[in-house]
Scaffold this motif. Structure first.
Motif, mmCIF file in Angstrom:
data_model
loop_
_atom_site.group_PDB
_atom_site.id
_atom_site.type_symbol
_atom_site.label_atom_id
_atom_site.label_comp_id
_atom_site.label_asym_id
_atom_site.label_seq_id
_atom_site.Cartn_x
_atom_site.Cartn_y
_atom_site.Cartn_z
ATOM 1 N N GLN A 134 8.385 55.923 4.827
ATOM 2 C CA GLN A 134 8.805 54.690 4.172
ATOM 3 C C GLN A 134 8.550 54.801 2.672
ATOM 4 O OE1 GLN A 134 10.300 52.684 6.380
ATOM 5 N NE2 GLN A 134 9.590 54.093 7.988
ATOM 6 N N PHE A 184 10.246 43.660 2.742
ATOM 7 C CA PHE A 184 8.964 43.092 2.338
ATOM 8 C C PHE A 184 9.217 42.029 1.278
ATOM 9 C CE2 PHE A 184 7.474 46.784 4.457
ATOM 10 C CZ PHE A 184 6.155 46.559 4.800
ATOM 11 N N ARG A 242 14.167 49.549 8.604
ATOM 12 C CA ARG A 242 12.931 48.767 8.635
ATOM 13 C C ARG A 242 13.161 47.402 8.024
ATOM 14 N NH1 ARG A 242 10.864 48.143 3.559
ATOM 15 N NH2 ARG A 242 11.079 49.857 2.048
ATOM 16 N N ASP A 261 13.390 44.858 -0.820
ATOM 17 C CA ASP A 261 11.954 44.665 -1.009
ATOM 18 C C ASP A 261 11.735 43.839 -2.265
ATOM 19 O OD1 ASP A 261 11.300 46.067 1.230
ATOM 20 O OD2 ASP A 261 10.804 47.929 0.200
ATOM 21 N N SER A 316 5.717 42.149 5.317
ATOM 22 C CA SER A 316 6.899 42.478 6.105
ATOM 23 C C SER A 316 7.435 41.173 6.677
ATOM 24 C CB SER A 316 6.530 43.446 7.235
ATOM 25 O OG SER A 316 7.648 43.700 8.043
ATOM 26 N N ARG A 338 2.654 40.765 11.700
ATOM 27 C CA ARG A 338 3.201 41.002 10.370
ATOM 28 C C ARG A 338 2.370 42.059 9.651
ATOM 29 N NH1 ARG A 338 6.798 36.807 9.725
ATOM 30 N NH2 ARG A 338 6.379 35.010 11.072
#
Length: 716
Positions: free
Chosen positions: A555, A50, A47, A606, A595, A575
């Motif tokens: 997640q 962030f 993924r 992140d 994101s 987003r």
């Protein structure tokens, strides 16, 4: 034996299905998929990261979180709205990411923000909450925003017979007071509308002096009807804007024994036109040759009744002060010429109270449908729906007779009284309660809704949690009332209605320990449904039903616990924004995350914190001369990983019962190219009936896997 898995489109599935080798989806599923996304093409990828946008304005509240709402004017003009403790912060895209454009006050506390519903029309957003007057949030400039009460008019109404069947009102217009013989008013009714209806009558003076009779504005139809046996005359006067009074029509009856009633109708098309209807009844001593005067009738002895398009028979008052449960002060809201000449009207039994107020509650859901603003679900009327006039979103008035564009009020006729908490315009108007889902459709020409042409039909009894449903992939996505199942509603032409199918049926274990608290839909690039869970993690479903791709993943976030999610589209992509508790157990440090980039971006931290992405296959299985190899001992000695845009990764045996399996990992570098590359490695594995494979990536390493091919040997 080469055992290829060329698709992971089913994502992570429940342990209850780990032995269902008879299912076709078994061969496209995984036992574990964390911090990765199922691609619509069937592969899996890490993924996106962030980035940290800073601390939310209400970072010290550990119990409730801010609500994020997208404001999308068009594909290139969008802002993110942060609703916190009596404030709205507007975030706009900037070179640094997203920055604060302005902050304005709002009527909502942070506790109330989670229950907000909204619908946008251009630069105006309508906001509703069951404990607050409907609001209008208006953007007049990039940094100029305002919020105020929606100035609704014309209704809607709760009839007096429903509010209190025994109440009789009296109006004293000389002091603007309203009295009741029953306890019907409460302290919170200030600002509530009150409607009273009565027959219009003239004064007890000589006819022909229209200044001493009542003048009413009429637009539409004026109707004058007589009742009973009587003799006398009716005169209709008209005054256009800026002109003098003119006698328009006169009707006379000299014989009171003459049968039949008068039913006079006049149509008025101009604006701001006033009418007076003067009715005189001859007394026994008078004849038609003498000057007629009004008969001194009692309050209940009127023989001439006048009505028009909602004006002439009714007066609308606004309660300004509540003296007691039986007495209020009210100001006349209807614009009537000569209002100071009104007299005291007694024993008014036809009355209505405004449907919205502190005592009644306010709408808790909203939508736009057929150019009407739709509101629904107050505290007093939890299953009632109110629709504005067509094209006039703040007008809830009706005409007499009714017109097709008039406001509409309807109540669901269900077996329970669950409150309407959400509305959605999706071809039809869909209504959601915790007990079931409804469709409202017009029965007029082309399905248009009118006051006399609409119907409500319950579609399913799934029951929807108090989370706003959304539209994705041509289907309506909703969270079941307990928060642990996700359904898709789709239109079925055969039944002319909607049916539901559970999207989470194969992956229900994800929600067993944590219910869904929020959701959002990321249209681009991969058609992802994001679900924030109670434990601070997220569940993500890649939803591409036309290609039979419904794949779930989990997640986890190294920075803290996710409390809310929101999707905001711009010209590049959709987003995902989250609110993350980054403090201790008290959750006092809430930060806003975004994101950051598309899946092609090779940045996997992140807010600077590394996270691990991992996948684990189901038990390796293939056919053999003796049948299935599911329970047979087997050895997966080698593994080929077909990957692209992938750097370093690690592979190991996936036997969860072996605590040392990850210690036997092997590193492989796929070269991080744009083209498909086969990376082959030797596994340190032994014979096992539970043989499986796990692959992980950590740090700033991209990973996109298109297929895996373990080489297995039976025996042992």
């Amino acid at each position: 034996m080469r055992l290829e898995q060329a698709s992971f489109a089913s994502g992570e599935i429940s342990p209850l299905l780990h032995a269902r080798t008879d299912l076709a989806k078994y061969h496209t599923a995984l036992a574990e998929l964390v911090n990765m996304i199922v691609l619509p093409q069937g592969g899996i990828t890490r993924r996106a990261c962030f980035s940290n946008l800073g601390v939310t304005q209400n970072s010290t509240n550990g119990t409730y979180t801010v609500k994020l709402i997208p404001f999308e004017y068009n594909s290139t003009d969008s802002e993110l709205l942060e609703f916190g403790d009596r404030h709205i912060r507007v975030l706009q895209k900037s070179a640094e990411g997203y920055s604060t454009a302005c902050t304005i006050d709002s009527p909502y506390t942070i506790k109330e923000s989670g229950a907000l519903r909204y619908v946008q029309s251009g630069n105006v957003m309508f906001l509703v909450h069951r404990d607050h007057k409907p609001q209008m949030l208006v953007r007049s400039g990039l940094t100029s925003w305002s919020i105020d009460d929606m100035p609704y008019s014309g209704g809607p109404w709760i009839s007096g017979s429903e509010w209190n069947a025994d109440a009789v009102l009296t109006i004293d217009t000389t002091v603007n007071s309203v009295h009741s013989n029953k306890d019907i008013f409460s302290a919170g009714m200030a600002g509530t509308l009150l409607k009273v209806e009565y027959p219009v009558r003239g004064t007890s003076t000589t006819i022909g002096i229209p200044g001493q009779t009542e003048a009413i504005e009429v637009k539409g139809t004026l109707n004058v009807m007589t009742a009973g046996e009587w003799r006398g005359e009716i005169t209709i006067w008209r005054k256009a804007s800026g002109s003098s009074w003119l006698e328009m029509r006169k009707y006379m009856r000299t014989d009171k024994d003459k049968q039949g009633q008068w039913d006079i109708t006049i149509t008025e098309t101009e604006d701001y036109v006033l009418y007076r209807v003067i009715a005189a009844e001859y007394t026994d001593e008078e004849t038609e040759e003498t000057e007629p005067v009004f008969h001194a009738a009692t309050e209940n002895d009127y023989k001439v009744f006048v009505s028009s398009s909602g004006f002439l028979k009714q007066e609308i008052y606004k309660i300004t002060q509540v003296y007691s449960e039986r007495s209020v002060k009210a100001e006349l809201q209807t614009a009537v010429e000569g209002a100071d000449a009104k007299k005291y009207y007694a024993n008014i039994t036809l009355w209505s109270i405004g449907a919205w107020g502190e005592a009644q509650g306010y709408p808790s859901s909203c939508a736009m449908y057929q150019d009407r603003l739709i509101l629904a679900g107050s505290r007093y009327q939890p299953q009632t729906i109110w629709m504005s006039r067509t094209g006039s979103y703040a007008d809830f008035g009706t005409s007499d007779p009714l017109r097709d564009d008039d406001a509409v009020t309807m109540t669901l006729a269900g077996s329970n009284a669950d409150r309407i908490h959400s509305l959605l315009s999706a071809g039809d108007l869909l209504v959601f309660t915790t007990g079931g889902e409804w469709k409202i459709k017009g029965s007029g020409d082309s399905g248009a809704i009118t006051p006399t042409a609409l119907a409500a039909h319950q579609q399913t009894n799934i029951g929807t949690k108090d989370i706003q449903p959304l539209v994705a992939g041509g289907h309506v996505i909703l969270v079941q009332s307990q928060g642990r199942k996700v359904y898709a509603l789709g239109y079925d032409l055969n039944i002319d209605g909607y049916t539901g199918s559970e999207l989470s049926i194969l992956s229900g274990h994800i929600f067993e320990g944590a219910a869904i608290v929020d959701m959002a839909y990321q249209k681009e690039p991969d058609s992802l449904l994001w679900f924030a869970l109670e434990d601070g993690t997220c569940a993500v479903c890649t939803y591409n039903p036309e290609h039979e791709v419904i794949g779930w993943s989990r997640q986890e976030f190294p920075a803290g616990k996710i409390k809310a999610v929101c999707a905001l589209s711009d010209e590049a992509m959709t987003r995902i924004f989250t609110v993350c508790d980054t403090g201790g157990n008290d959750g006092t440090q809430k930060k806003l995350y975004m994101s950051r980039d598309r899946r092609t971006e090779s940045w996997y931290t992140d807010a600077g914190l590394s996270f691990e992405s991992r996948m684990r296959t189901l038990r390796l299985n293939a056919g053999s001369e003796d049948g299935s190899m599911f329970t047979a001992k087997k050895l997966a000695a080698r593994l080929v990983i077909s990957a692209l845009k992938t750097g370093e990764m690690w592979a190991a045996p996936g036997d969860c019962s072996d605590s040392h399996s990850w210690e036997r990992r092997r590193k492989v570098d796929a070269g991080n190219t744009e083209y498909l590359t086969d990376a082959e490695l030797q596994l340190d594995n032994g014979f096992s009936s539970d043989a499986s494979i796990q692959i992980r990536s950590i740090g700033n390493n991209p990973m996109t896997i298109a297929a895996i091919t373990p080489l297995i040997t039976a025996g042992g």
